[in-house]
Design a protein around this motif. Sequence first.
Motif, PDB file in Angstrom:
ATOM      1  N   HIS A 113       0.855  -1.068  -0.163  1.00 44.04           N
ATOM      2  CA  HIS A 113      -0.167   0.061   0.066  1.00 44.04           C
ATOM      3  C   HIS A 113       0.740   1.237   0.076  1.00 44.04           C
ATOM      4  N   HIS A 130      -7.360   6.301  12.664  1.00 47.74           N
ATOM      5  CA  HIS A 130      -6.503   5.739  11.843  1.00 47.74           C
ATOM      6  C   HIS A 130      -4.887   6.445  12.180  1.00 47.74           C
ATOM      7  N   HIS A 133      -3.611   4.547  15.321  1.00 45.81           N
ATOM      8  CA  HIS A 133      -3.059   3.530  14.906  1.00 45.81           C
ATOM      9  C   HIS A 133      -1.757   3.610  14.369  1.00 45.81           C
ATOM     10  N   PHE A 163       0.925  -1.265   5.525  1.00 39.36           N
ATOM     11  CA  PHE A 163       0.747  -2.620   4.707  1.00 39.36           C
ATOM     12  C   PHE A 163      -0.783  -2.978   4.625  1.00 39.36           C
ATOM     13  N   ASP A 164      -1.651  -2.175   5.288  1.00 43.29           N
ATOM     14  CA  ASP A 164      -3.273  -2.471   5.061  1.00 43.29           C
ATOM     15  C   ASP A 164      -4.005  -1.290   5.175  1.00 43.29           C
ATOM     16  N   THR A 165      -5.081  -1.326   4.657  1.00 43.26           N
ATOM     17  CA  THR A 165      -5.955  -0.123   4.404  1.00 43.26           C
ATOM     18  C   THR A 165      -6.571   0.793   5.836  1.00 43.26           C
ATOM     19  N   GLU A 166      -6.409  -0.261   6.750  1.00 43.19           N
ATOM     20  CA  GLU A 166      -6.931   0.409   8.238  1.00 43.19           C
ATOM     21  C   GLU A 166      -5.781   0.499   9.068  1.00 43.19           C
ATOM     22  N   THR A 168      -3.381  -1.061  10.356  1.00 43.51           N
ATOM     23  CA  THR A 168      -2.939  -1.553  11.662  1.00 43.51           C
ATOM     24  C   THR A 168      -1.605  -2.265  11.582  1.00 43.51           C
ATOM     25  N   LYS A 169      -0.970  -1.911  10.372  1.00 46.03           N
ATOM     26  CA  LYS A 169       0.259  -2.481  10.288  1.00 46.03           C
ATOM     27  C   LYS A 169       1.021  -1.424   9.555  1.00 46.03           C
TER      28      LYS A 169
END
Length: 352
Positions: A113, A130, A133, A163-166, A168-169
Motif C-alpha cells: 500500500h 487511523h 493506529h 501494509f493494510d488499508t486500516e 493496523t500495520k
Amino acid sequence: MANDSDWRKMSKDKSPRSSTSDNLLQLNLKEHYEILRELGRGTYGKALLGKCRETGTKVCLKILPKCSTKLRDFQREFNFSYFLSPHQNIVDTYNVAFETRTSYVFAQEYAPHGDLFDAIPPQMGMTESHAKHVIKQIASALDFMHSKKLVHRDIKPENVLVFDTEFTKVKLMDFGMTRKDGNMIRKTSGSIPYTPPEICEAVRNENIIVGTSGDVWAFGVLLFCMLTGNFPWENADIGDVYFNEFVLWQRRKTTKQPSQWRRFTPRLMRFFRKVLDIKPERRCQVKEICKYINDEWTCPNKVVPDSDEEEELSSDNDRIEHLTALLEDHGIDTKIDKRIRERRISEWLLAL
C-alpha cells in the motif's frame, strides 16, 4: 520486541546468499530479479519492485548509485537497517546486499500500500482512529531505536510504509540519515517542515550534535500533518509567521491557541506543548503519546474561521484582553465568572 538471538536472523530471500555488505559480490541485477516496476525515487537513488527468480518472493530493491554514494555510507545504511529490522514496526531488511557495475543494492520487504504520504488526504487529514493506529506504531519503532542510541533524523510520512488499508500495520523505513546519538556531524542540507528549530538555526557546514530530541520534534510535526493534511509551518524559524505564532503560545506569551491548531482538543495540545518544546532538552519522549491514545484529539464541530473572520476575532480578543487589563488596573475584579465577564466586555465593545 526482538531478543538478542534475533539480530542475526536468516534472510527470507534466498538469493544471492553469499553476498553481504561486508562481502559484496558484483552481480547482474536482472539475472537474479525480475524487475516489475519502480516504487519511488529520491536524492538517495531509487526503489524497485523486484521478484526473486529463485524463490518467487517480491522484494523492494533499494538502488544507490555509486556516483553519489560512498561504500561506507551504503554499508552503514544497510547495517543499521538490518540491525533494527527485527522490530515489528521497522521495515524488514534481508541479509542480501550486492553491487552492480553502477550501483549498490540491498533488499527489503515490499509494502503493497505504498507510503503514508499518499494516504493522507490533502487539506483534510486522516481520521483520528487511523492517525492513532499509525502514531502508536511509529512511537514504538522510534522508542526502540532510541533505546539502542540511534537517531533516525528523517521522520516524515514518505518514510512510513503502509501494509493494510486500516493502518493496523505500518513500518518505519529509510535509515540513510541514521546516526548514533551524540555524534557530531556537519549541516549539509536545507530545512524542511520536520526540521527542529535548533537545526534550522544552524548555518551550512556548521557542526551539530545528533540527538533523539530531533526525532521527537519531527514526530510531533508528523502527527500534525496526519490530522490536518497540512504542514504547521514551512520552517521552524522565527521568520515564519505560523511558527512564530506557535512559539508565542508555546512560551505562554499568549493564551490564544494558534490559528493552525484550533481543531485540536486541549488534551492533545498539552502533548504538542511537550513534544514541540523549543528547548530540545525539555522535549518528552515519543512513548509519552501512549498516555493520550484514549483521549479525544480533535473537535468534530470546531469550525476553523477563514482569514477575514480570523483577523476580526483576533482583533476582538486583543481588545477584550486590553480592556480586561484596564479594569483590573482600576481594582475591578474580572475573574468571578469568565463567560459573564467576556459577554459584558463584548457588550461594552459593541456599545463603543
